[in-house]
Motif scaffolding. Structure first.
Motif, short mmCIF file in Angstrom:
data_model
loop_
_atom_site.label_atom_id
_atom_site.label_comp_id
_atom_site.label_asym_id
_atom_site.label_seq_id
_atom_site.Cartn_x
_atom_site.Cartn_y
_atom_site.Cartn_z
N VAL A 1 -2.88 6.78 -4.83
CA VAL A 1 -4.14 6.84 -4.80
C VAL A 1 -4.68 8.12 -5.27
CG1 VAL A 1 -6.21 6.82 -3.05
CG2 VAL A 1 -4.31 5.50 -2.58
N HIS B 1 -9.11 1.32 -3.44
CA HIS B 1 -8.24 1.39 -2.36
C HIS B 1 -8.82 1.44 -1.11
CE1 HIS B 1 -5.54 3.78 0.56
NE2 HIS B 1 -4.64 2.97 -0.03
N PHE C 1 0.97 -1.26 -0.02
CA PHE C 1 -0.01 0.05 0.21
C PHE C 1 0.97 1.22 0.22
CE2 PHE C 1 -3.26 -3.01 1.75
CZ PHE C 1 -4.36 -2.71 0.81
N LYS D 1 -8.33 -1.72 1.75
CA LYS D 1 -7.81 -1.39 3.04
C LYS D 1 -8.93 -1.71 4.22
CE LYS D 1 -4.87 1.17 4.28
NZ LYS D 1 -3.51 0.74 4.97
N PHE E 1 1.53 2.49 -3.46
CA PHE E 1 0.28 2.48 -4.28
C PHE E 1 -0.41 4.19 -4.37
CE2 PHE E 1 -4.07 2.01 -5.24
CZ PHE E 1 -4.20 1.07 -6.36
N ILE F 1 -11.64 -0.29 -11.01
CA ILE F 1 -10.62 0.62 -11.33
C ILE F 1 -10.62 1.29 -12.58
CG2 ILE F 1 -8.10 1.25 -11.09
CD1 ILE F 1 -7.98 -0.87 -9.25
N SER G 1 -4.89 12.31 -11.80
CA SER G 1 -4.45 11.25 -11.04
C SER G 1 -2.98 10.87 -11.88
CB SER G 1 -5.26 10.07 -10.99
OG SER G 1 -6.33 10.55 -10.09
N LEU H 1 -2.99 -3.60 -6.11
CA LEU H 1 -3.90 -3.50 -5.22
C LEU H 1 -4.12 -4.85 -4.41
CD1 LEU H 1 -5.24 -1.44 -3.56
CD2 LEU H 1 -7.26 -1.63 -5.15
N ASN I 1 -9.25 5.48 -8.13
CA ASN I 1 -9.09 4.40 -7.82
C ASN I 1 -9.27 4.57 -6.08
OD1 ASN I 1 -6.77 5.38 -6.68
ND2 ASN I 1 -5.24 4.17 -7.88
N ALA I 2 -9.70 5.60 -5.76
CA ALA I 2 -9.87 5.82 -4.03
C ALA I 2 -10.72 4.98 -3.75
CB ALA I 2 -10.45 7.25 -4.10
#
Length: 459
Positions: free
Chosen positions: A139, A147, A134, A151, A137, A288, A295, A177, A143-144
């Motif tokens: 964010v 993600h 992570f 998590k 990665f 995604i 981004s 991810l 892709n929030a």
């Protein structure tokens, strides 16, 4: 310190009864399929195995910079590929082969790359890549949600979002991810296993042929977390789907976490049993999509910072606008720029970057200016002829500006040529239009979506 080496044309040496030229040729085939074309051409061109002695491969490379880059960025992959081809390989040394003007004379500088195996090999007990975490990665808005879901799974494995199903096109970060989930949960002591659907299928049929089906079932049921990548390849494989269905039920009933990835939504997976599609939909399904402009810029800045490379804001903006949709292509272009910057000993300007990425990104179909005009006009439902006229009507000005922008950014048409083709306009007018669109893109997501749709029409 420097010892003579045989020239690369004389590298068909047999050490420990291994044909090193064939070994490296076979390795390059696998490597080329695993990385972007830009990365492969940049870092693996003019490489060859010089020898293998006592399990150590001496790999010839053309420069110190390539040596350091292969050592830092591709070491684990090279070792893994070579070991899959021959178990004799235990470590790698890189030899910088510098050709002088005199025929057949070369010099070498070596760096020992024999490092602890556990630092470079993907652990075969779980197949997790330790680099996919992570912390690395990036964010963004695109892709929030994925993600956040990932998590949450690591905080409550087997309870929250079980299964977690992540889908999206190649290069959007799915594998990173889902493996980050595995690496995070692995730290808590739980047994995690990552496998592609293709590998799962092969293992299953091998167990049937060898009469060890029960051993296969026991192996997969022992894990606390199962991560399966690219489940779209299970399409029309009825026996494998049935086995996965029973495995899913066994794990789910015991609150064991399951994570899947695919290139499309499970409901759209043709050739997949309805009962399996239903199981995929029990937990959380999250997309995604392609990274948005903001981004893409953030990804470029983060990757540049990780690799200690300086990029001007105009270069970041140009890369983000030009290379849309695929993070791997962004990284490949960045790697190429980094290589050229190191070789030249300075930060590259925008014009130099334009030339570099023109050769390292996927080629676009060549279109006539009239084709671009016709497609944009059709998109905005206006008469194509109005684009060429001296009118300032609002419904025409915006499409004309977008045409100028696309001709410049996507097809590298010069400003004067664009002005001449679009009704004999001055090149300063074209520059102003392109800059306006570029600035508007920073805050107008609707405009970004319109350009994305137009680009799809042009493909």
């Amino acid at each position: 310190m420097h010892t003579p080496l045989p020239s690369s044309s004389n590298n068909i040496l047999r050490t420990e009864n291994i044909d090193v030229k064939k070994l490296w040729d076979d390795a390059l085939v696998t490597i080329e399929l695993s990385i972007t074309p830009a990365n492969f051409k940049t870092w693996f061109k003019d490489t060859h195995i010089i020898s293998i002695e006592d399990g150590t491969v001496t790999l010839g490379v053309p420069s110190v910079f390539v040596r350091d880059w292969l050592h830092d960025k591709f070491q684990s992959m090279i070792l893994k590929v070579l070991r899959e081809l021959t178990p004799h390989v235990r470590s790698i040394e890189y030899a910088v082969v510098q050709r002088s003007d005199r025929r057949h004379e070369t010099k070498q500088q070596t760096v020992n790359a024999a490092l602890p195996l556990e630092e470079y090999y993907i652990n075969k007990s779980d197949n997790l890549n330790p680099k996919y975490i992570f912390e690395t990665f990036v964010v963004g808005p695109f892709n929030a949600l994925a993600h956040a879901a990932a998590k949450t799974v690591t905080e409550k494995p087997g309870i929250a979002y079980n299964p977690l199903f992540i889908y999206g096109k190649t290069g959007h970060g799915k594998t990173h991810l889902i493996q980050a989930v595995g690496n995070q949960i692995k730290r808590t002591g739980k047994k995690v296993f990552y496998v592609t659907s293709e590998r799962f299928t092969v293992d299953y049929f091998n167990s049937l042929q060898s009469g060890t089906a029960n051993t296969f079932k026991d192996k997969y049921r022992q894990y606390d977390v199962l991560i399966m990548d690219d489940v779209q390849f299970l399409a029309n494989k009825e026996k494998t789907q049935e086995e996965l269905f029973h495995l899913f039920n066994a794990m789910h009933d015991n609150n064991k976490q399951i994570v899947f990835s695919s290139d499309i939504h499970p409901a759209l997976l043709s050739g997949l049993e309805e009962r399996l599609q239903s199981r995929f939909s029990q937990g959380m399904i999250v997309d995604i999509p392609a990274p948005d402009l903001e981004s893409r810029e953030a990804i470029l800045r983060a990757k540049a910072a990780q690799n200690s490379i300086t990029l001007s804001e105009e270069v970041v903006e140009h890369l983000a606008v030009t290379i849309e949709g695929n993070i791997r292509e962004l990284e490949g272009a960045l790697n190429t720029i980094m290589c050229q910057s190191q070789l030249m000993g300075r930060t590259l300007n925008l014009d130099e970057v334009r030339i570099i990425i023109k050769n390292s990104t996927r080629p676009r179909k060549t279109l006539a200016v009239s084709d671009v005009v016709d497609k944009v006009a059709r998109y905005f439902d206006i008469d194509p002829q109005s684009i060429y006229e001296k009118t300032r009507r609002k419904e025409v000005v915006k499409p004309r500006q977008l045409i100028m922008y696309i001709l410049r950014e996507d097809f590298q048409v010069s400003y004067p040529a664009i002005g001449q083709k679009l009704g004999g306009r001055d090149h300063t007018t074209v520059i102003h239009s392109c800059e306006k669109v570029k600035n508007d893109l920073k805050s107008n997501s609707e405009l970004e979506e319109e350009i994305s749709q137009i680009r799809m029409l042009l493909k």
